[in-house]
Each structure stands twice: as C-alpha cells, then as structure tokens.
Design a protein around this motif. Structure first.
Motif, PDB file in Angstrom:
ATOM      1  N   THR A  69       0.839  -1.197   0.058  1.00 15.84           N
ATOM      2  CA  THR A  69       0.016   0.115   0.023  1.00 15.84           C
ATOM      3  C   THR A  69       0.993   1.238  -0.056  1.00 15.84           C
ATOM      4  O   THR A  69       0.554   1.999  -0.803  1.00 15.84           O
ATOM      5  N   LEU A  70       1.924   1.239   0.903  1.00 12.52           N
ATOM      6  CA  LEU A  70       2.698   2.480   0.960  1.00 12.52           C
ATOM      7  C   LEU A  70       3.493   2.705  -0.401  1.00 12.52           C
ATOM      8  O   LEU A  70       3.540   3.803  -0.757  1.00 12.52           O
ATOM      9  N   ASP A  71       4.064   1.612  -0.859  1.00 11.37           N
ATOM     10  CA  ASP A  71       4.933   1.717  -2.010  1.00 11.37           C
ATOM     11  C   ASP A  71       4.124   2.221  -3.434  1.00 11.37           C
ATOM     12  O   ASP A  71       4.387   2.962  -4.277  1.00 11.37           O
ATOM     13  N   LEU A  72       2.779   1.447  -3.519  1.00 11.36           N
ATOM     14  CA  LEU A  72       2.083   1.912  -4.781  1.00 11.36           C
ATOM     15  C   LEU A  72       1.377   3.102  -4.570  1.00 11.36           C
ATOM     16  O   LEU A  72       1.197   4.019  -5.330  1.00 11.36           O
ATOM     17  N   ALA A  73       1.079   3.571  -3.279  1.00 14.36           N
ATOM     18  CA  ALA A  73       0.466   5.000  -3.156  1.00 14.36           C
ATOM     19  C   ALA A  73       1.494   6.031  -3.501  1.00 14.36           C
ATOM     20  O   ALA A  73       1.272   6.866  -4.247  1.00 14.36           O
ATOM     21  N   SER A  74       2.807   5.642  -3.082  1.00 19.35           N
ATOM     22  CA  SER A  74       3.881   6.725  -3.440  1.00 19.35           C
ATOM     23  C   SER A  74       4.131   6.609  -5.115  1.00 19.35           C
ATOM     24  O   SER A  74       4.357   7.574  -5.405  1.00 19.35           O
ATOM     25  N   ASP A  75       4.247   5.372  -5.451  1.00 24.68           N
ATOM     26  CA  ASP A  75       4.712   5.019  -6.968  1.00 24.68           C
ATOM     27  C   ASP A  75       3.691   5.678  -7.871  1.00 24.68           C
ATOM     28  O   ASP A  75       3.939   6.120  -8.864  1.00 24.68           O
ATOM     29  N   LEU A  76       2.402   5.710  -7.677  1.00 22.52           N
ATOM     30  CA  LEU A  76       1.356   6.039  -8.405  1.00 22.52           C
ATOM     31  C   LEU A  76       0.832   7.569  -8.465  1.00 22.52           C
ATOM     32  O   LEU A  76       0.132   7.948  -9.261  1.00 22.52           O
ATOM     33  N   ALA A  77       1.355   8.262  -7.471  1.00 26.20           N
ATOM     34  CA  ALA A  77       0.757   9.430  -6.984  1.00 26.20           C
ATOM     35  C   ALA A  77       1.050  10.517  -8.290  1.00 26.20           C
ATOM     36  O   ALA A  77       0.380  11.140  -8.587  1.00 26.20           O
ATOM     37  N   GLU A  78       2.300  10.281  -8.806  1.00 23.81           N
ATOM     38  CA  GLU A  78       2.511  11.494 -10.098  1.00 23.81           C
ATOM     39  C   GLU A  78       1.733  11.062 -11.030  1.00 23.81           C
ATOM     40  O   GLU A  78       1.062  11.726 -11.898  1.00 23.81           O
ATOM     41  N   TYR A  79       1.364   9.829 -11.469  1.00 27.30           N
ATOM     42  CA  TYR A  79       0.756   9.157 -12.747  1.00 27.30           C
ATOM     43  C   TYR A  79      -0.782   9.549 -12.361  1.00 27.30           C
ATOM     44  O   TYR A  79      -1.413  10.180 -13.280  1.00 27.30           O
ATOM     45  N   LEU A  80      -1.364   9.499 -11.368  1.00 24.36           N
ATOM     46  CA  LEU A  80      -2.542   9.581 -11.045  1.00 24.36           C
ATOM     47  C   LEU A  80      -3.044  11.202 -11.072  1.00 24.36           C
ATOM     48  O   LEU A  80      -3.964  11.745 -11.475  1.00 24.36           O
ATOM     49  N   ASN A  81      -1.986  11.973 -10.477  1.00 23.99           N
ATOM     50  CA  ASN A  81      -2.105  13.449 -10.707  1.00 23.99           C
ATOM     51  C   ASN A  81      -2.071  13.838 -12.070  1.00 23.99           C
ATOM     52  O   ASN A  81      -2.846  14.503 -12.808  1.00 23.99           O
ATOM     53  N   PHE A  82      -1.208  13.241 -12.927  1.00 22.89           N
ATOM     54  CA  PHE A  82      -0.844  13.700 -14.395  1.00 22.89           C
ATOM     55  C   PHE A  82      -2.142  13.403 -15.016  1.00 22.89           C
ATOM     56  O   PHE A  82      -2.698  14.194 -15.919  1.00 22.89           O
ATOM     57  N   ARG A  83      -2.801  12.226 -14.831  1.00 22.69           N
ATOM     58  CA  ARG A  83      -4.071  11.584 -15.639  1.00 22.69           C
ATOM     59  C   ARG A  83      -5.243  12.361 -14.927  1.00 22.69           C
ATOM     60  O   ARG A  83      -6.291  12.023 -15.382  1.00 22.69           O
ATOM     61  N   ARG A  84      -5.211  12.971 -13.781  1.00 21.72           N
ATOM     62  CA  ARG A  84      -6.338  13.842 -13.354  1.00 21.72           C
ATOM     63  C   ARG A  84      -7.353  12.600 -12.560  1.00 21.72           C
ATOM     64  O   ARG A  84      -8.289  12.817 -12.465  1.00 21.72           O
ATOM     65  N   TYR A  85      -6.656  11.528 -12.208  1.00 25.39           N
ATOM     66  CA  TYR A  85      -7.500  10.643 -11.257  1.00 25.39           C
ATOM     67  C   TYR A  85      -7.758  11.053  -9.724  1.00 25.39           C
ATOM     68  O   TYR A  85      -6.783   9.993  -8.963  1.00 25.39           O
ATOM     69  N   PHE A  86      -7.998  11.883  -9.624  1.00 24.34           N
ATOM     70  CA  PHE A  86      -7.877  12.316  -8.154  1.00 24.34           C
ATOM     71  C   PHE A  86      -8.835  11.533  -7.080  1.00 24.34           C
ATOM     72  O   PHE A  86      -8.048  11.416  -5.974  1.00 24.34           O
ATOM     73  N   ASP A  87      -9.802  11.077  -7.543  1.00 19.91           N
ATOM     74  CA  ASP A  87     -10.457  10.238  -6.366  1.00 19.91           C
ATOM     75  C   ASP A  87      -9.763   9.094  -6.079  1.00 19.91           C
ATOM     76  O   ASP A  87      -9.535   8.437  -4.988  1.00 19.91           O
ATOM     77  N   ASP A  88      -8.960   8.573  -7.113  1.00 18.79           N
ATOM     78  CA  ASP A  88      -8.033   7.328  -6.814  1.00 18.79           C
ATOM     79  C   ASP A  88      -6.969   7.776  -6.098  1.00 18.79           C
ATOM     80  O   ASP A  88      -6.421   6.967  -5.162  1.00 18.79           O
ATOM     81  N   TRP A  89      -6.266   8.946  -6.380  1.00 21.88           N
ATOM     82  CA  TRP A  89      -5.345   9.487  -5.634  1.00 21.88           C
ATOM     83  C   TRP A  89      -5.496   9.808  -4.095  1.00 21.88           C
ATOM     84  O   TRP A  89      -4.862   9.299  -3.181  1.00 21.88           O
ATOM     85  N   ILE A  90      -6.952  10.010  -4.038  1.00 23.89           N
ATOM     86  CA  ILE A  90      -7.332  10.436  -2.451  1.00 23.89           C
ATOM     87  C   ILE A  90      -7.348   8.954  -1.635  1.00 23.89           C
ATOM     88  O   ILE A  90      -7.133   8.840  -0.451  1.00 23.89           O
ATOM     89  N   ALA A  91      -8.087   8.171  -2.444  1.00 26.97           N
ATOM     90  CA  ALA A  91      -8.349   6.819  -1.965  1.00 26.97           C
ATOM     91  C   ALA A  91      -6.909   6.171  -1.523  1.00 26.97           C
ATOM     92  O   ALA A  91      -7.000   5.672  -0.427  1.00 26.97           O
ATOM     93  N   LEU A  92      -5.789   6.151  -2.395  1.00 25.78           N
ATOM     94  CA  LEU A  92      -4.546   5.586  -1.977  1.00 25.78           C
ATOM     95  C   LEU A  92      -3.922   6.346  -0.986  1.00 25.78           C
ATOM     96  O   LEU A  92      -3.478   5.712   0.028  1.00 25.78           O
ATOM     97  N   ALA A  93      -4.007   7.776  -0.859  1.00 21.61           N
ATOM     98  CA  ALA A  93      -3.156   8.509   0.037  1.00 21.61           C
ATOM     99  C   ALA A  93      -4.088   8.219   1.462  1.00 21.61           C
ATOM    100  O   ALA A  93      -3.318   8.017   2.477  1.00 21.61           O
ATOM    101  N   ALA A  94      -5.447   7.968   1.400  1.00 17.92           N
ATOM    102  CA  ALA A  94      -6.182   7.690   2.755  1.00 17.92           C
ATOM    103  C   ALA A  94      -5.729   6.542   3.139  1.00 17.92           C
ATOM    104  O   ALA A  94      -5.570   6.126   4.371  1.00 17.92           O
ATOM    105  N   SER A  95      -5.536   5.359   2.335  1.00 17.03           N
ATOM    106  CA  SER A  95      -5.181   4.022   2.762  1.00 17.03           C
ATOM    107  C   SER A  95      -3.741   3.917   3.294  1.00 17.03           C
ATOM    108  O   SER A  95      -3.515   3.530   4.196  1.00 17.03           O
TER     109      SER A  95
END
Length: 165
Positions: A69-95
């Motif tokens: 969880t910690l690794d994927l949240a960190s690794d995917l943050a830039e991609y989710l921001n770039f693609r504007r998948y903010f709901d996924d980014w919020i869910a991963l950051a909260a997890s």
C-alpha cells in the motif's frame, strides 16, 4: 513527495523510504514488466492497469501487505495526478495514511497527510486539505522532519490562497 522515473515504477522496482518502519512485504510471484520503449507505452500500460493497481493497494493491508500500500500509493501519485484521477489518488493516500497510523509511523503519517492534502486541493475540498496540511505540519514538527514540514506549510499557503479565488 518523491517521484520515480516511469521506468522504475513500471518495472516493479520500488525504493523504500528510509523512514518507513514496516517489514518488507514478501515478493509476489509475478512476471516482471518488460522494458517500455517510451513514456506513451508506459502510460498506456498504467491506464490499462490503474483500477487493478488501485484496488490491490487498498486491499493489501487486509492481507498483511502494508508495504505494498505504501509503495503503490507513493509510486502512483505522480501518474494519478498527471492523468487527473484524483478520486483514486485520494483513496490511495487515505489508505497509506491509515497504514502509517497502524504502524505508528509518525514521519510517514506527516508525509501521507501532506500528499492527501495536495490531492484534496486538486478537487477543491479546501477545508479538508487545509486540515490535512495543518496536521502534517504539526506531526512533522513533532518528529523533527523539517523538509516535509516546509512542504506542508507551503501547500497550506497555496490552499489558503486558492480557497478565496
């Protein structure tokens, strides 16, 4: 927020942050991703796997794989921001924040609160972002992490300014 080159993210490698005090997750038996010739191909692969990666990261703590969880949240943050998948980014950051709290990792908690605040700001949830950055700054002050504290205070100022625009 640490940023990894797309090749590192997509080849399944992850650089663990030295402040993380969680045990490493056992390696999963899966084939390694092949080398992607360019960014476009890497983004296509991430686009096709985004839902699976997000679901896996959120479900991982229930199966004892908090590090995933910690690794994927960190690794995917830039991609989710770039693609504007903010709901996924919020869910991963909260997890990831919940995992840091379970592990009593205060430094990680401050980092994840700051990341969560940035994601919340992007969807214009300013009150929640403001609270996240304020709490991140307090936590970072308590543990002596001046770098993340500075980032949290800078992001706090951005939220404060954007709130009134």
């Amino acid at each position: 927020m640490r940023r990894l080159p797309w090749r590192v993210v997509l080849q399944g490698r992850s650089v663990r942050h030295p402040s993380r005090r969680h045990p490493p997750s056992p390696p999963l038996s899966r084939p390694r991703a092949s080398h992607f010739p360019d960014r476009r191909h890497a983004l296509q692969r991430l686009d096709s796997e985004r839902a699976n990666l997000t679901a896996a990261a959120i479900a991982a703590p229930a199966f004892g794989h908090r590090g995933i969880t910690l690794d994927l949240a960190s690794d995917l943050a830039e991609y989710l921001n770039f693609r504007r998948y903010f709901d996924d980014w919020i869910a991963l950051a909260a997890s990831a924040l919940a995992v840091c709290r379970e592990l009593d990792d205060r430094r990680g908690e401050g980092r994840e609160l700051n990341i969560l605040g940035i994601a919340l700001r992007e969807v214009r949830r300013f009150d929640e972002a403001f609270d996240a950055h304020t709490t991140a700054a307090v936590v970072c002050r308590e543990v002596g992490d001046r770098r993340i504290k500075a980032k949290a205070l800078g992001a706090w100022a951005i939220v404060h300014n954007e709130r009134w625009l």
